[in-house]
Design a protein around this motif. Structure first.
Motif, PDB file in Angstrom:
ATOM      1  N   TYR A 292     -32.245 -57.873  32.012  1.00 20.60           N
ATOM      2  CA  TYR A 292     -31.419 -56.709  32.327  1.00 20.60           C
ATOM      3  C   TYR A 292     -31.544 -55.629  31.248  1.00 20.60           C
ATOM      4  O   TYR A 292     -31.691 -54.436  31.559  1.00 20.60           O
ATOM      5  CB  TYR A 292     -29.965 -57.148  32.490  1.00 20.60           C
ATOM      6  CG  TYR A 292     -29.023 -56.024  32.825  1.00 20.60           C
ATOM      7  CD1 TYR A 292     -29.203 -55.278  33.986  1.00 20.60           C
ATOM      8  CD2 TYR A 292     -27.950 -55.711  31.992  1.00 20.60           C
ATOM      9  CE1 TYR A 292     -28.339 -54.243  34.301  1.00 20.60           C
ATOM     10  CE2 TYR A 292     -27.086 -54.685  32.306  1.00 20.60           C
ATOM     11  CZ  TYR A 292     -27.280 -53.942  33.456  1.00 20.60           C
ATOM     12  OH  TYR A 292     -26.419 -52.907  33.765  1.00 20.60           O
ATOM     13  N   SER A 293     -31.525 -56.029  29.988  1.00 18.52           N
ATOM     14  CA  SER A 293     -31.608 -55.049  28.899  1.00 18.52           C
ATOM     15  C   SER A 293     -32.929 -54.294  28.917  1.00 18.52           C
ATOM     16  O   SER A 293     -32.972 -53.063  28.846  1.00 18.52           O
ATOM     17  CB  SER A 293     -31.483 -55.730  27.532  1.00 18.52           C
ATOM     18  OG  SER A 293     -30.291 -56.435  27.449  1.00 18.52           O
ATOM     19  N   TRP A 294     -34.026 -55.057  28.994  1.00 15.82           N
ATOM     20  CA  TRP A 294     -35.333 -54.404  28.946  1.00 15.82           C
ATOM     21  C   TRP A 294     -35.564 -53.511  30.172  1.00 15.82           C
ATOM     22  O   TRP A 294     -36.022 -52.371  30.035  1.00 15.82           O
ATOM     23  CB  TRP A 294     -36.451 -55.443  28.855  1.00 15.82           C
ATOM     24  CG  TRP A 294     -36.720 -55.985  27.490  1.00 15.82           C
ATOM     25  CD1 TRP A 294     -36.534 -57.270  27.080  1.00 15.82           C
ATOM     26  CD2 TRP A 294     -37.270 -55.289  26.354  1.00 15.82           C
ATOM     27  NE1 TRP A 294     -36.924 -57.415  25.770  1.00 15.82           N
ATOM     28  CE2 TRP A 294     -37.378 -56.222  25.306  1.00 15.82           C
ATOM     29  CE3 TRP A 294     -37.667 -53.973  26.126  1.00 15.82           C
ATOM     30  CZ2 TRP A 294     -37.872 -55.877  24.038  1.00 15.82           C
ATOM     31  CZ3 TRP A 294     -38.167 -53.622  24.867  1.00 15.82           C
ATOM     32  CH2 TRP A 294     -38.260 -54.566  23.846  1.00 15.82           C
ATOM     33  N   ILE A 295     -35.243 -54.017  31.345  1.00 14.59           N
ATOM     34  CA  ILE A 295     -35.524 -53.225  32.553  1.00 14.59           C
ATOM     35  C   ILE A 295     -34.595 -52.004  32.615  1.00 14.59           C
ATOM     36  O   ILE A 295     -35.016 -50.917  33.031  1.00 14.59           O
ATOM     37  CB  ILE A 295     -35.444 -54.078  33.847  1.00 14.59           C
ATOM     38  CG1 ILE A 295     -36.358 -55.322  33.733  1.00 14.59           C
ATOM     39  CG2 ILE A 295     -35.820 -53.239  35.077  1.00 14.59           C
ATOM     40  CD1 ILE A 295     -37.828 -55.067  33.564  1.00 14.59           C
ATOM     41  N   SER A 296     -33.388 -52.148  32.149  1.00 17.60           N
ATOM     42  CA  SER A 296     -32.505 -50.970  32.049  1.00 17.60           C
ATOM     43  C   SER A 296     -33.159 -49.899  31.174  1.00 17.60           C
ATOM     44  O   SER A 296     -33.118 -48.710  31.487  1.00 17.60           O
ATOM     45  CB  SER A 296     -31.150 -51.349  31.435  1.00 17.60           C
ATOM     46  OG  SER A 296     -30.438 -52.197  32.290  1.00 17.60           O
ATOM     47  N   GLY A 297     -33.760 -50.347  30.090  1.00 20.31           N
ATOM     48  CA  GLY A 297     -34.478 -49.419  29.208  1.00 20.31           C
ATOM     49  C   GLY A 297     -35.598 -48.699  29.943  1.00 20.31           C
ATOM     50  O   GLY A 297     -35.756 -47.480  29.846  1.00 20.31           O
ATOM     51  N   LEU A 298     -36.372 -49.453  30.711  1.00 21.46           N
ATOM     52  CA  LEU A 298     -37.479 -48.841  31.467  1.00 21.46           C
ATOM     53  C   LEU A 298     -36.949 -47.873  32.531  1.00 21.46           C
ATOM     54  O   LEU A 298     -37.623 -46.906  32.893  1.00 21.46           O
ATOM     55  CB  LEU A 298     -38.333 -49.921  32.148  1.00 21.46           C
ATOM     56  CG  LEU A 298     -38.997 -50.969  31.245  1.00 21.46           C
ATOM     57  CD1 LEU A 298     -39.973 -51.820  32.051  1.00 21.46           C
ATOM     58  CD2 LEU A 298     -39.728 -50.338  30.061  1.00 21.46           C
ATOM     59  N   GLN A 299     -35.731 -48.136  33.001  1.00 19.33           N
ATOM     60  CA  GLN A 299     -35.121 -47.250  33.997  1.00 19.33           C
ATOM     61  C   GLN A 299     -34.528 -45.998  33.348  1.00 19.33           C
ATOM     62  O   GLN A 299     -33.978 -45.145  34.052  1.00 19.33           O
ATOM     63  CB  GLN A 299     -34.003 -47.997  34.750  1.00 19.33           C
ATOM     64  CG  GLN A 299     -34.513 -49.068  35.705  1.00 19.33           C
ATOM     65  CD  GLN A 299     -33.367 -49.875  36.316  1.00 19.33           C
ATOM     66  OE1 GLN A 299     -32.592 -50.522  35.615  1.00 19.33           O
ATOM     67  NE2 GLN A 299     -33.246 -49.839  37.635  1.00 19.33           N
ATOM     68  N   GLY A 300     -34.611 -45.936  32.033  1.00 22.55           N
ATOM     69  CA  GLY A 300     -34.095 -44.770  31.331  1.00 22.55           C
ATOM     70  C   GLY A 300     -32.596 -44.817  31.110  1.00 22.55           C
ATOM     71  O   GLY A 300     -31.981 -43.821  30.729  1.00 22.55           O
ATOM     72  N   LYS A 301     -31.995 -45.975  31.363  1.00 21.75           N
ATOM     73  CA  LYS A 301     -30.547 -46.103  31.145  1.00 21.75           C
ATOM     74  C   LYS A 301     -30.254 -46.378  29.672  1.00 21.75           C
ATOM     75  O   LYS A 301     -31.102 -46.912  28.954  1.00 21.75           O
ATOM     76  CB  LYS A 301     -30.001 -47.273  31.976  1.00 21.75           C
ATOM     77  CG  LYS A 301     -30.125 -47.079  33.481  1.00 21.75           C
ATOM     78  CD  LYS A 301     -29.529 -48.279  34.209  1.00 21.75           C
ATOM     79  CE  LYS A 301     -29.783 -48.216  35.705  1.00 21.75           C
ATOM     80  NZ  LYS A 301     -29.427 -49.486  36.374  1.00 21.75           N
TER      81      LYS A 301
END
Lengths: 159, 159
Positions: free
Chosen positions: A50-59
């Motif tokens: 969740y943390s990494w993919i949130s980062g990729l989503q620009g969140k």
């Protein structure tokens, strides 16, 4: 890429179901290696994806969750489902043009610390599979058969 | 796909080096879970990758190797290198048009048992990462730090 994410999500779901038949004491017991316990490992897997993919989503970086809030199979299953809902669309729209986009790690002390999106996507994949391998050893300690790690025969390539 | 194979090969090499500093007794000791031992797991990883990829290359099923012939770090490292030499070119020429090619399992009793090439490629990837996760638990039993499973910070995306 997507197929390996689907594999991880399927395997994770099966491990949650596996947990339903194991005592809380065994799930929370301190064990040798990895993150030191069965339920904590599953929590860590969800959190890291969740943390990494949130980062990729620009969140913005999600607030660090506390294991105490999810130290129970159903709570953790629900947490995993909520995280999944937020990130799945990103995984399903992934394409090769995104491979070399750059994610800068804002918390890095070394300014040069940045990662390509393709690197993070594979890091998250390998991270979950690796930790699931640890669960498979611990499941034998509990005296139970582990969830199969086979990628084949899961219907992931049925059209 | 290729990057995850390169990751596996890099991690495997580091585990062989890790083994150099561990007694043969520990490497061969019977352990709980997985394939039941450190060196045997590495042997199994090499064997499974080689067998499946040979199949995708259209080669006949390799003769089943005997662990007794490779129950030593250097012998296993050499065996891994020989297998790698035979399969690496296939991995490096992999492209998306090969995803849906069909590999029929000649040994299957069920005639319908066949797999798409893309399915096998991911199966082999996940297989190694999963078993390496088991090694990481056992390495703590030996009292040694495991090889990092991180995909990031390995230079795999440096151009």
């Amino acid at each position: 890429m997507m197929k390996l994410y689907e594999y991880n999500w399927q395997v994770r779901k099966e491990w949650f179901d596996w947990c339903d038949a194991v005592t809380e004491k065994e799930l929370l017991k301190k064990r040798t290696g990895g993150k030191g316990g069965i339920l904590y490992t599953l929590f860590h897997i969800v959190d890291v994806e969740y943390s990494w993919i949130s980062g990729l989503q620009g969140k913005p970086e999600p607030q660090e969750p506390s294991f105490e809030d999810y130290a129970n199979v159903q709570k953790l299953r629900d947490y995993s489902a909520r995280c999944h809902e937020e990130i799945a669309s990103f995984i399903y729209t992934w394409n090769s043009s995104m491979e070399t986009l750059i994610l800068a790690d804002e918390n890095a002390t070394d300014e040069s610390e940045s990662f390509k999106y393709g690197e993070i996507m594979r890091h998250v994949l390998a991270h979950e599979i690796h930790h699931i391998g640890q669960l498979s050893v611990w499941s034998r300690e509990v005296g139970k058969q582990p969830i199969t790690a086979n990628f084949i025969r899961r219907g992931l390539f049925d059209s």
